[in-house]
Write a protein that holds these residues in place. Sequence first.
Motif, PDB file in Angstrom:
ATOM      1  N   ALA A 191      16.043  -2.635 -22.477  1.00  0.00           N
ATOM      2  CA  ALA A 191      17.169  -1.915 -21.888  1.00  0.00           C
ATOM      3  C   ALA A 191      18.399  -2.815 -21.718  1.00  0.00           C
ATOM      4  N   PHE A 192      18.381  -3.974 -22.380  1.00  0.00           N
ATOM      5  CA  PHE A 192      19.484  -4.915 -22.244  1.00  0.00           C
ATOM      6  C   PHE A 192      19.966  -5.356 -23.617  1.00  0.00           C
ATOM      7  N   ASP A 193      21.269  -5.527 -23.741  1.00  0.00           N
ATOM      8  CA  ASP A 193      21.800  -6.226 -24.902  1.00  0.00           C
ATOM      9  C   ASP A 193      21.517  -7.696 -24.648  1.00  0.00           C
ATOM     10  N   VAL A 194      20.912  -8.370 -25.617  1.00  0.00           N
ATOM     11  CA  VAL A 194      20.572  -9.780 -25.459  1.00  0.00           C
ATOM     12  C   VAL A 194      21.345 -10.579 -26.500  1.00  0.00           C
ATOM     13  N   TYR A 195      21.932 -11.677 -26.036  1.00  0.00           N
ATOM     14  CA  TYR A 195      22.738 -12.544 -26.888  1.00  0.00           C
ATOM     15  C   TYR A 195      22.203 -13.963 -26.792  1.00  0.00           C
ATOM     16  N   ALA A 196      22.068 -14.632 -27.933  1.00  0.00           N
ATOM     17  CA  ALA A 196      21.658 -16.037 -27.967  1.00  0.00           C
ATOM     18  C   ALA A 196      22.735 -16.809 -28.718  1.00  0.00           C
TER      19      ALA A 196
END
Length: 176
Positions: A68-73
């Motif tokens: 349920a989250f946009d994840v950025y690395a």
Amino acid sequence: MNRPITPAEMIEGATPMRRQFHSHDGTKLSFLHWPASRMRRGAVIMVHRGHEHGERLAHVVGEAGLHAFDVYALDMRGHGASGGPRGGGMRFDQIVRDLDCFAGHLRKRDGIALHDTAIVGQSVGAVVAAAWVHDYGPPIRAMVLAAPAFDVRLYVPFAETGIRQAVRAAPRLRIK
């Protein structure tokens, strides 16, 4: 550049995209983005260890169930697919400012609100995240510092003394 990651890089059905932005000094920095697969509740920004890159944190997306989250690395400058000198040679405040520019880029491009964002940093990435929160005061939701590298321990006798002397003698020396 927006390209799908290869099947070998996919995490439990999530397909990350490799994206880029220009930081404060024009350096092109790269990052991975896993869009939320459910109604978005927020975002997570992950900052890697000092000698690695964002792809090394890919397993966290599936293991933590961040659907349920946009994840950025982010690939910090000089690491992974980001521009900049390899193996160091940049100032710490530059890297912290890169993180602030990255957060601003996500706000403008993806509509990511900082008050709905958590930052996760590991080792040197944790120190970068802590410095960002201290220096810039972003109104983030949460911060996770995993094994922050506030002190580097070198187990080779006289290593620190030798490194100090070498850098004094050759200021442009890069130590990996």
